[in-house]
Design a protein around this motif. Structure first.
Motif, mmCIF file in Angstrom:
data_model
loop_
_atom_site.group_PDB
_atom_site.id
_atom_site.type_symbol
_atom_site.label_atom_id
_atom_site.label_comp_id
_atom_site.label_asym_id
_atom_site.label_seq_id
_atom_site.Cartn_x
_atom_site.Cartn_y
_atom_site.Cartn_z
ATOM 1 N N UNK A 251 -7.748 9.208 -6.082
ATOM 2 C CA UNK A 251 -7.178 10.185 -5.155
ATOM 3 C C UNK A 251 -6.759 9.551 -3.834
ATOM 4 N N UNK A 252 -7.418 8.466 -3.459
ATOM 5 C CA UNK A 252 -7.081 7.768 -2.216
ATOM 6 C C UNK A 252 -6.020 6.702 -2.418
ATOM 7 N N UNK A 253 -5.656 6.419 -3.676
ATOM 8 C CA UNK A 253 -4.661 5.380 -3.942
ATOM 9 C C UNK A 253 -5.180 3.985 -3.681
ATOM 10 N N UNK A 254 -6.459 3.777 -3.979
ATOM 11 C CA UNK A 254 -7.097 2.485 -3.736
ATOM 12 C C UNK A 254 -7.762 2.002 -5.015
ATOM 13 N N UNK A 255 -7.336 0.875 -5.596
ATOM 14 C CA UNK A 255 -8.034 0.354 -6.779
ATOM 15 C C UNK A 255 -9.511 0.135 -6.477
ATOM 16 N N UNK A 256 -10.362 0.553 -7.391
ATOM 17 C CA UNK A 256 -11.799 0.518 -7.118
ATOM 18 C C UNK A 256 -12.310 -0.898 -6.934
ATOM 19 N N UNK A 257 -11.603 -1.884 -7.439
ATOM 20 C CA UNK A 257 -12.050 -3.275 -7.300
ATOM 21 C C UNK A 257 -12.084 -3.709 -5.841
ATOM 22 N N UNK A 258 -11.406 -2.979 -4.956
ATOM 23 C CA UNK A 258 -11.366 -3.351 -3.539
ATOM 24 C C UNK A 258 -12.603 -2.891 -2.775
ATOM 25 N N UNK A 259 -13.467 -2.057 -3.391
ATOM 26 C CA UNK A 259 -14.656 -1.564 -2.698
ATOM 27 C C UNK A 259 -15.718 -2.650 -2.587
ATOM 28 N N UNK A 260 -16.517 -2.561 -1.536
ATOM 29 C CA UNK A 260 -17.648 -3.466 -1.352
ATOM 30 C C UNK A 260 -18.922 -2.779 -1.835
ATOM 31 N N UNK A 261 -19.860 -3.579 -2.331
ATOM 32 C CA UNK A 261 -21.176 -3.079 -2.745
ATOM 33 C C UNK A 261 -21.064 -1.887 -3.684
ATOM 34 N N UNK A 262 -20.224 -2.036 -4.705
ATOM 35 C CA UNK A 262 -20.032 -0.982 -5.691
ATOM 36 C C UNK A 262 -20.123 -1.589 -7.078
ATOM 37 N N UNK A 263 -20.910 -0.973 -7.954
ATOM 38 C CA UNK A 263 -21.140 -1.542 -9.277
ATOM 39 C C UNK A 263 -19.851 -1.647 -10.087
ATOM 40 N N UNK A 264 -19.042 -0.582 -10.092
ATOM 41 C CA UNK A 264 -17.798 -0.617 -10.865
ATOM 42 C C UNK A 264 -16.854 -1.677 -10.321
ATOM 43 N N UNK A 265 -16.787 -1.802 -9.001
ATOM 44 C CA UNK A 265 -15.949 -2.834 -8.391
ATOM 45 C C UNK A 265 -16.422 -4.224 -8.799
ATOM 46 N N UNK A 266 -17.739 -4.429 -8.770
ATOM 47 C CA UNK A 266 -18.287 -5.718 -9.182
ATOM 48 C C UNK A 266 -18.019 -6.021 -10.636
ATOM 49 N N UNK A 267 -18.072 -4.982 -11.480
ATOM 50 C CA UNK A 267 -17.813 -5.175 -12.903
ATOM 51 C C UNK A 267 -16.352 -5.540 -13.152
ATOM 52 N N UNK A 268 -15.438 -4.904 -12.432
ATOM 53 C CA UNK A 268 -14.022 -5.259 -12.577
ATOM 54 C C UNK A 268 -13.761 -6.675 -12.054
ATOM 55 N N UNK A 269 -14.421 -7.041 -10.978
ATOM 56 C CA UNK A 269 -14.268 -8.396 -10.447
ATOM 57 C C UNK A 269 -14.758 -9.432 -11.453
ATOM 58 N N UNK A 270 -15.898 -9.156 -12.085
ATOM 59 C CA UNK A 270 -16.405 -10.047 -13.133
ATOM 60 C C UNK A 270 -15.419 -10.135 -14.288
ATOM 61 N N UNK A 271 -14.821 -9.000 -14.641
ATOM 62 C CA UNK A 271 -13.873 -8.962 -15.757
ATOM 63 C C UNK A 271 -12.661 -9.864 -15.483
ATOM 64 N N UNK A 272 -12.159 -9.826 -14.255
ATOM 65 C CA UNK A 272 -11.027 -10.685 -13.889
ATOM 66 C C UNK A 272 -11.432 -12.157 -14.003
ATOM 67 N N UNK A 273 -12.620 -12.482 -13.507
ATOM 68 C CA UNK A 273 -13.093 -13.867 -13.582
ATOM 69 C C UNK A 273 -13.226 -14.335 -15.031
ATOM 70 N N UNK A 274 -13.744 -13.466 -15.903
ATOM 71 C CA UNK A 274 -13.869 -13.846 -17.313
ATOM 72 C C UNK A 274 -12.498 -14.053 -17.937
ATOM 73 N N UNK A 275 -11.557 -13.179 -17.624
ATOM 74 C CA UNK A 275 -10.209 -13.348 -18.163
ATOM 75 C C UNK A 275 -9.629 -14.704 -17.750
ATOM 76 N N UNK A 276 -9.918 -15.127 -16.546
ATOM 77 C CA UNK A 276 -9.390 -16.391 -16.041
ATOM 78 C C UNK A 276 -10.181 -17.597 -16.535
ATOM 79 N N UNK A 277 -11.194 -17.354 -17.372
ATOM 80 C CA UNK A 277 -11.896 -18.463 -18.013
ATOM 81 C C UNK A 277 -13.269 -18.775 -17.479
#
Length: 298
Positions: A251-277
């Protein structure tokens, strides 16, 4: 019966988007095309596409994310740029504008661009040749071209999946979602351009599990990660925990990965790192221990 989109020969002149072999080696000559897809609607594809693309861009990779859901676009809302859409993918396909005119630069991240889907046109506007031309131009300018595919196997989804170098299959921990995702896996294995060529690496497919609740999985109220892994036989690139912040961010137009101290954001960040190897253990997959005081006082 499955029909092929095109007949290919080994001649390089037959390719507008260069042969997949040019992107599989250590020195790729174009960007990778990554399709975010699923069989079932509402599993979080657009949420995941927005955060995945933002994550790649924040790591210094020039990234463009493309909405392929012709007639039902939503990616612009997730990225907070719905009021800035003037031209879209169909305008580019019909030569009503140039590709640079249709690309929207993210205000937060200079490495990220978005190409919106049309809100009013029909999916029949998509053609293999037109989509290939647009993806070729994007792959020449960006390291990663992320395609936000609509659900199912209709025209937008088939065109998005056809040219994919990598596919991230999004599913919820429920049987119907996994069964529909399995259909996507089969379609990519049999009907993608790489499958038709036959002399190149297959599309790299990984599984992204969204809305995961380890408590429900432990109570056998939903599928576990092991269940989904066994059902789909794909490596898991990420597990995103259930989070009420996803709706707020949309609703705010902000991808959740940009949040700090948030489990879903951390999980998406981990996912990007895994994709990159990068090798990372899966987090948020087991119930959090309940403290003594919570047991006593609730």
């Amino acid at each position: 019966a499955t029909t092929t989109f095109r007949d290919f020969t080994s001649s390089s002149e037959d390719f507008i988007l260069s042969h997949p072999s040019t992107v599989d080696g250590p020195n790729p000559s174009r960007g990778r095309v990554v399709c975010i897809t699923s069989g079932k609607g509402g599993v979080g594809k657009t949420t995941s596409a927005a955060s995945f693309a933002m994550g790649l861009a924040k790591r210094g990779h020039k990234t463009c994310v493309v909405d392929f859901d012709i007639g039902l676009r939503n990616l612009d809302i997730h990225l907070g740029c719905e009021r800035r859409v003037i031209f879209d993918l169909v305008n580019v396909l019909l030569d009503e504008c140039t590709l640079p005119q249709a690309l929207i630069k993210d205000k937060r991240e200079p490495n990220l661009r978005m190409l919106a889907a049309s809100q009013t046109r029909d999916k029949e506007c998509l053609t293999v040749e037109g989509v290939e031309r647009v993806l070729s131009d994007l792959a020449d300018s960006f390291e990663y071209v992320v395609l936000d595919s609509p659900a199912g196997i209709e025209s937008g989804a088939r065109h998005a999946m056809y040219f994919a170098d990598d596919a991230i299959i999004v599913t919820n921990p429920e049987l119907s979602s996994c069964r529909d995702a399995d259909k996507m896996v089969g379609f990519i294995n049999s009907s993608s351009r790489r499958a038709e060529l036959g002399d190149v690496q297959e599309v790299t497919q990984t599984l992204l599990i969204t809305r995961y609740d380890p408590l429900r999985a432990e109570a056998e109220e939903s599928l576990s990660i092991a269940d989904m892994n066994e059902f789909l036989c794909l490596p898991v690139v990420g597990v995103i925990p259930e989070s009420k912040d996803v709706l707020t961010c949309t609703n705010l137009g902000t991808p959740i990965i940009t949040l700090d101290d948030n489990d879903a954001a951390g999980a998406y960040s981990d996912m990007v790192d895994r994709y990159l190897g990068e090798e990372k253990e899966l987090r948020f997959t087991t119930p959090e221990p309940v403290s003594f005081f919570k047991k006593m006082f609730g």
